[in-house]
Design an enzyme around this catalytic site. Structure first.
Site, PDB file in Angstrom:
ATOM      1  N   THR A 137       0.895  -1.130  -0.053  1.00  0.00           N
ATOM      2  CA  THR A 137      -0.201  -0.167   0.175  1.00  0.00           C
ATOM      3  C   THR A 137       0.850   1.274  -0.183  1.00  0.00           C
ATOM      4  O   THR A 137       1.907   1.373   0.626  1.00  0.00           O
ATOM      5  CB  THR A 137      -0.875  -0.051   1.237  1.00  0.00           C
ATOM      6  N   ARG A 187     -12.986  -9.375  -1.847  1.00  0.00           N
ATOM      7  CA  ARG A 187     -12.857  -8.820  -0.664  1.00  0.00           C
ATOM      8  C   ARG A 187     -12.378  -7.214  -0.782  1.00  0.00           C
ATOM      9  O   ARG A 187     -12.104  -6.798  -1.766  1.00  0.00           O
ATOM     10  CB  ARG A 187     -11.554  -9.491   0.053  1.00  0.00           C
ATOM     11  N   SER A 197     -11.001  -3.845   0.554  1.00  0.00           N
ATOM     12  CA  SER A 197      -9.780  -3.260   1.050  1.00  0.00           C
ATOM     13  C   SER A 197     -10.324  -2.122   1.799  1.00  0.00           C
ATOM     14  O   SER A 197     -11.315  -1.393   1.501  1.00  0.00           O
ATOM     15  CB  SER A 197      -8.563  -2.771   0.078  1.00  0.00           C
ATOM     16  N   ASP A 198      -9.644  -1.647   3.130  1.00  0.00           N
ATOM     17  CA  ASP A 198      -9.833  -0.270   3.450  1.00  0.00           C
ATOM     18  C   ASP A 198      -9.344   1.091   2.810  1.00  0.00           C
ATOM     19  O   ASP A 198      -9.888   1.948   3.005  1.00  0.00           O
ATOM     20  CB  ASP A 198      -8.852  -0.341   4.871  1.00  0.00           C
ATOM     21  N   THR A 233      -2.164   1.976   6.255  1.00  0.00           N
ATOM     22  CA  THR A 233      -1.717   0.733   5.645  1.00  0.00           C
ATOM     23  C   THR A 233      -1.797  -0.107   6.693  1.00  0.00           C
ATOM     24  O   THR A 233      -1.858   0.142   7.732  1.00  0.00           O
ATOM     25  CB  THR A 233      -0.371   0.933   4.938  1.00  0.00           C
ATOM     26  N   GLY A 234      -1.730  -1.405   6.232  1.00  0.00           N
ATOM     27  CA  GLY A 234      -1.985  -2.588   7.212  1.00  0.00           C
ATOM     28  C   GLY A 234      -3.271  -3.561   7.028  1.00  0.00           C
ATOM     29  O   GLY A 234      -3.453  -3.514   5.708  1.00  0.00           O
ATOM     30  N   GLY A 294      -6.568  -4.721   6.217  1.00  0.00           N
ATOM     31  CA  GLY A 294      -7.783  -3.628   5.850  1.00  0.00           C
ATOM     32  C   GLY A 294      -8.744  -3.989   7.142  1.00  0.00           C
ATOM     33  O   GLY A 294      -9.496  -3.044   7.568  1.00  0.00           O
TER      34      GLY A 294
HETATM   35  N1  ASP Z   1      -4.443  -2.095   3.692  1.00  0.00           N
HETATM   36  C1  ASP Z   1      -4.296  -2.826   2.695  1.00  0.00           C
HETATM   37  C2  ASP Z   1      -5.561  -3.828   2.620  1.00  0.00           C
HETATM   38  O1  ASP Z   1      -5.727  -4.606   3.675  1.00  0.00           O
HETATM   39  C3  ASP Z   1      -3.100  -3.811   2.572  1.00  0.00           C
HETATM   40  C4  ASP Z   1      -1.908  -3.060   3.132  1.00  0.00           C
HETATM   41  O2  ASP Z   1      -1.826  -1.606   3.528  1.00  0.00           O
HETATM   42  O3  ASP Z   1      -0.674  -3.384   2.904  1.00  0.00           O
HETATM   43  O4  ASP Z   1      -5.914  -3.919   1.609  1.00  0.00           O
END
Ligand code: ASP
Length: 281
Positions: free
Chosen positions: A155, A183, A185-186, A204-205, A207
């Site tokens: 991300t 699915r 994503s956030d 990021t992280g 979601g």
């Molecule tokens: N936030 C993103 C998701 O879950 C993934 C990421 O930040 O690497 O789609």
């Protein structure tokens, strides 16, 4: 005063060697310099899109070129932009074969229907001149084939304040990797990307954790209600602890204060205010 802060997600378990780290530090520095010179003559809104598109173009990061592959072998990407001035957000969810999803999100800001998902988002992009483009890289195919599952490896995001004090946030992702098709994503939600005239945040992280914690929207709301940015982060990240939420975020407030925090180590980020670079180490 103009400033920007960017992130390149978290390191994957397969990408923490020192050569990758150095490559990411160098890429962030180059992109910050480019974004900063763009910000001199453009709004925060235009700048976050420009800067995120540079991050999407770099295969080191999990967005645009270099996006992760889902469980059915296909890449689906999500991106959103929010203009803190107008408080309008636009985005695409699970778009396919587009070089720069953030640029499709930008086109949508002028429409009444501002967030599109799935094949209809891809159709919209084609109708608006975005040619078919494969964002798959050899490295991602290798990871997919080896089934190297890793948490939130990428991300990208950017938040900026321009010379008129306007704020904006943009976020783009290739997702978690190996997810079930469909699915969400956030990144193209208010949990992952949010801005108003007081604060702009990009996350990021994982979601699902970011949505559970409504991370970006909570931080912005707390700052708007008068909480200092550091406290707003602390409280919001404390609320992730009961379920060990995996998240990182970057932010700027209207006074130009930068902030970043992560619940798990190794978020890749950098900021630049024209004199000082702060790059993750
Ligand atoms: N936030 C993103 C998701 O879950 C993934 C990421 O930040 O690497 O789609």
């Amino acid at each position: 005063m103009i400033k920007l802060i960017i992130h390149g997600g978290f390191f994957s378990e397969s990408g923490t060697d020192s050569a990758t780290k150095k490559a990411k530090q160098d890429a962030l520095k180059r992109i910050l310099e480019d974004g900063y010179s763009f910000l001199k003559n453009n709004s925060a809104f235009e700048t976050v899109i420009h800067t995120v598109s540079l991050l999407e173009d770099d295969p080191l990061f999990n967005a645009g070129i270099g996006s992760q592959i889902q469980s059915d072998g296909k890449i689906r990407m999500s991106a959103a932009v929010m203009d803190g001035q107008t408080e309008k957000m636009s985005g695409v969810i699970n778009i396919q074969k587009v070089k720069n999803p953030i640029k499709v999100a930008k086109v949508l800001i002028d429409f009444d229907d501002r967030v599109l998902g799935g094949p209809a988002a891809t159709d919209f992009a084609r109708k608006n001149g975005f040619e078919e483009f494969s964002t798959e890289t050899e490295q991602r195919r290798k990871e997919y084939e080896e089934k190297l599952k890793s948490l939130g490896t990428g991300t990208v995001g950017c938040v900026a304040i321009d010379s008129e004090g306007r704020l904006a946030a943009a976020t783009s992702t290739g997702g978690k990797g190996f997810e079930i098709p469909g699915r969400i994503s956030d990144s193209a939600t208010v949990a992952g990307n949010y801005a108003n005239s007081n604060c702009a945040v990009s996350c990021t992280g994982v979601g699902e954790d970011i949505v559970s914690g409504a991370v970006a929207a909570k931080i912005v709301t707390r700052v708007t209600d008068g909480m200092p940015i550091g406290k707003a982060f602390e409280k919001t990240f404390d609320e992730l602890k009961p379920y060990d939420g995996f998240a990182g975020a970057i932010a700027i407030d209207k006074s130009g204060n930068f902030y970043h925090q992560d619940s798990h180590p190794k978020m890749v980020f950098g900021s630049y205010d024209g004199s000082d670079f702060q790059i993750f180490d």
